[in-house]
Design a protein around this motif. Structure first.
Motif, short mmCIF file in Angstrom:
data_model
loop_
_atom_site.label_atom_id
_atom_site.label_comp_id
_atom_site.label_asym_id
_atom_site.label_seq_id
_atom_site.Cartn_x
_atom_site.Cartn_y
_atom_site.Cartn_z
N ASP A 1 9.55 -1.26 -10.23
CA ASP A 1 9.29 -0.91 -8.83
C ASP A 1 10.26 -1.73 -7.99
O ASP A 1 9.95 -2.81 -7.53
CB ASP A 1 7.85 -1.24 -8.44
CG ASP A 1 7.54 -0.90 -7.00
OD1 ASP A 1 8.30 -0.11 -6.39
OD2 ASP A 1 6.55 -1.42 -6.47
N ARG A 2 11.46 -1.20 -7.80
CA ARG A 2 12.55 -1.97 -7.19
C ARG A 2 12.40 -2.19 -5.70
O ARG A 2 13.06 -3.03 -5.13
CB ARG A 2 13.88 -1.29 -7.47
CG ARG A 2 14.21 -1.33 -8.95
CD ARG A 2 15.41 -0.56 -9.34
NE ARG A 2 16.41 -0.44 -8.31
CZ ARG A 2 17.60 0.02 -8.50
NH1 ARG A 2 17.96 0.40 -9.68
NH2 ARG A 2 18.46 0.12 -7.51
N GLN A 3 11.57 -1.42 -5.05
CA GLN A 3 11.35 -1.58 -3.61
C GLN A 3 12.67 -1.54 -2.84
O GLN A 3 12.88 -2.32 -1.91
CB GLN A 3 10.61 -2.88 -3.32
CG GLN A 3 9.29 -3.01 -4.03
CD GLN A 3 8.75 -4.41 -3.94
OE1 GLN A 3 9.17 -5.21 -3.14
NE2 GLN A 3 7.79 -4.69 -4.78
N VAL B 1 15.48 -2.62 -3.56
CA VAL B 1 16.30 -3.81 -3.74
C VAL B 1 16.61 -3.94 -5.22
O VAL B 1 15.70 -4.05 -6.03
CB VAL B 1 15.57 -5.09 -3.26
CG1 VAL B 1 16.42 -6.32 -3.48
CG2 VAL B 1 15.17 -4.97 -1.80
N ALA C 1 18.34 -9.05 -5.18
CA ALA C 1 17.18 -9.94 -5.15
C ALA C 1 17.53 -11.31 -5.71
O ALA C 1 17.12 -12.35 -5.17
CB ALA C 1 16.03 -9.32 -5.94
N SER D 1 17.43 -14.74 -3.57
CA SER D 1 16.58 -15.81 -4.06
C SER D 1 17.36 -17.11 -4.20
O SER D 1 16.89 -18.18 -3.84
CB SER D 1 15.96 -15.41 -5.39
OG SER D 1 15.11 -16.42 -5.87
N LEU E 1 11.97 -10.24 3.31
CA LEU E 1 12.11 -9.25 2.24
C LEU E 1 11.69 -9.84 0.90
O LEU E 1 10.96 -9.21 0.13
CB LEU E 1 13.54 -8.73 2.17
CG LEU E 1 13.80 -7.73 1.04
CD1 LEU E 1 13.25 -6.36 1.42
CD2 LEU E 1 15.26 -7.64 0.73
N LEU E 2 12.15 -11.06 0.61
CA LEU E 2 11.77 -11.71 -0.65
C LEU E 2 10.27 -11.96 -0.71
O LEU E 2 9.64 -11.77 -1.75
CB LEU E 2 12.53 -13.02 -0.84
CG LEU E 2 14.00 -12.89 -1.20
CD1 LEU E 2 14.63 -14.28 -1.30
CD2 LEU E 2 14.20 -12.13 -2.50
N GLN F 1 7.93 -10.27 0.81
CA GLN F 1 7.29 -8.97 0.61
C GLN F 1 7.42 -8.53 -0.85
O GLN F 1 6.46 -8.03 -1.45
CB GLN F 1 7.94 -7.93 1.54
CG GLN F 1 7.40 -6.54 1.37
CD GLN F 1 8.17 -5.54 2.23
OE1 GLN F 1 9.34 -5.72 2.52
NE2 GLN F 1 7.50 -4.47 2.62
N ARG F 2 8.59 -8.74 -1.42
CA ARG F 2 8.83 -8.36 -2.82
C ARG F 2 7.93 -9.18 -3.75
O ARG F 2 7.32 -8.63 -4.67
CB ARG F 2 10.31 -8.60 -3.14
CG ARG F 2 10.74 -8.22 -4.53
CD ARG F 2 12.24 -8.51 -4.69
NE ARG F 2 12.68 -8.35 -6.04
CZ ARG F 2 13.09 -7.20 -6.58
NH1 ARG F 2 13.11 -6.12 -5.84
NH2 ARG F 2 13.47 -7.14 -7.83
N ARG F 3 7.83 -10.47 -3.51
CA ARG F 3 6.97 -11.32 -4.35
C ARG F 3 5.51 -10.91 -4.22
O ARG F 3 4.77 -10.88 -5.21
CB ARG F 3 7.15 -12.79 -3.97
CG ARG F 3 8.48 -13.34 -4.41
CD ARG F 3 8.62 -14.82 -4.06
NE ARG F 3 9.97 -15.25 -4.33
CZ ARG F 3 10.82 -15.70 -3.41
NH1 ARG F 3 10.45 -15.81 -2.15
NH2 ARG F 3 12.04 -16.05 -3.76
N GLN G 1 5.00 -7.80 -6.20
CA GLN G 1 5.01 -8.07 -7.64
C GLN G 1 3.72 -8.74 -8.09
O GLN G 1 3.19 -8.41 -9.15
CB GLN G 1 6.23 -8.91 -8.00
CG GLN G 1 7.53 -8.13 -7.91
CD GLN G 1 8.76 -8.98 -8.13
OE1 GLN G 1 8.75 -10.20 -7.94
NE2 GLN G 1 9.85 -8.33 -8.51
#
Length: 160
Positions: free
Chosen positions: A30-32, A34, A39, A43, A103-104, A106-108, A111
């Motif tokens: 689920d790359r969202q 990115v 990413a 990071s 963005l990071l 949100q991604r974390r 996940q």
């Protein structure tokens, strides 16, 4: 190290690799919007602060032209910016922006939510066992990575 210890070392390394690879593949499916390279670079910028483009390229295992293009895309998206080096005004560094940090985060969050969904299938006993295993393994793995970094092996580029 004897044969039994070497065999055990290999088995633990294989199991740890299977765990990391399996979970990473699941989470990255689920790359969202990115990709892994983006990413990973964001990071690194978040963790290490503003760095030279050449240092970012080396740390990420990318060619400098590829890194230049990546940074340009990040700048266009408002996720990174170039800033002046505090000690040498002639040098430009790449820094993450607040939008990149958001963005990071949100991604974390996404996940962790996906991982939590996986865990809903566990029995209470399995959940306790997994929690105990993580509280034991995570500090050990972090020490292994820190030791590798101190020895000059960055070991934290994109997975192979």
């Amino acid at each position: 190290m004897g044969e039994t210890s070497g065999e055990s070392l290999r088995e633990v390394a294989e199991d740890l690799n299977a765990l990391a690879t399996g979970l990473l593949r699941y989470l990255l499916s689920d790359r969202q919007n990115v990709n892994l390279t983006t990413a990973s670079a964001l990071s690194r910028l978040e963790q290490e602060g503003p760095i030279r483009l050449t240092a970012l390229a080396a740390a990420e295992g990318l060619a400098q032209p590829s890194t230049t293009a990546l940074v340009q895309r990040l700048e266009e998206q408002g996720l990174a910016s170039r800033v002046t080096h505090p000690q040498d005004g002639r040098v430009r560094l790449v820094a993450i922006t607040d939008a990149g940090r958001a963005l990071l985060a949100q991604r974390r969050h996404a996940q962790c939510a996906r991982t939590a969904v996986l865990m809903t299938a566990l029995s209470e006993q399995d959940m306790r066992a997994l929690g105990d295993a993580m509280r034991t393994a995570l500090p050990i793995v972090r020490r292994m990575i820190q030791a590798a970094r101190r020895s000059g092996d960055p070991g934290d580029g994109p997975p192979s």
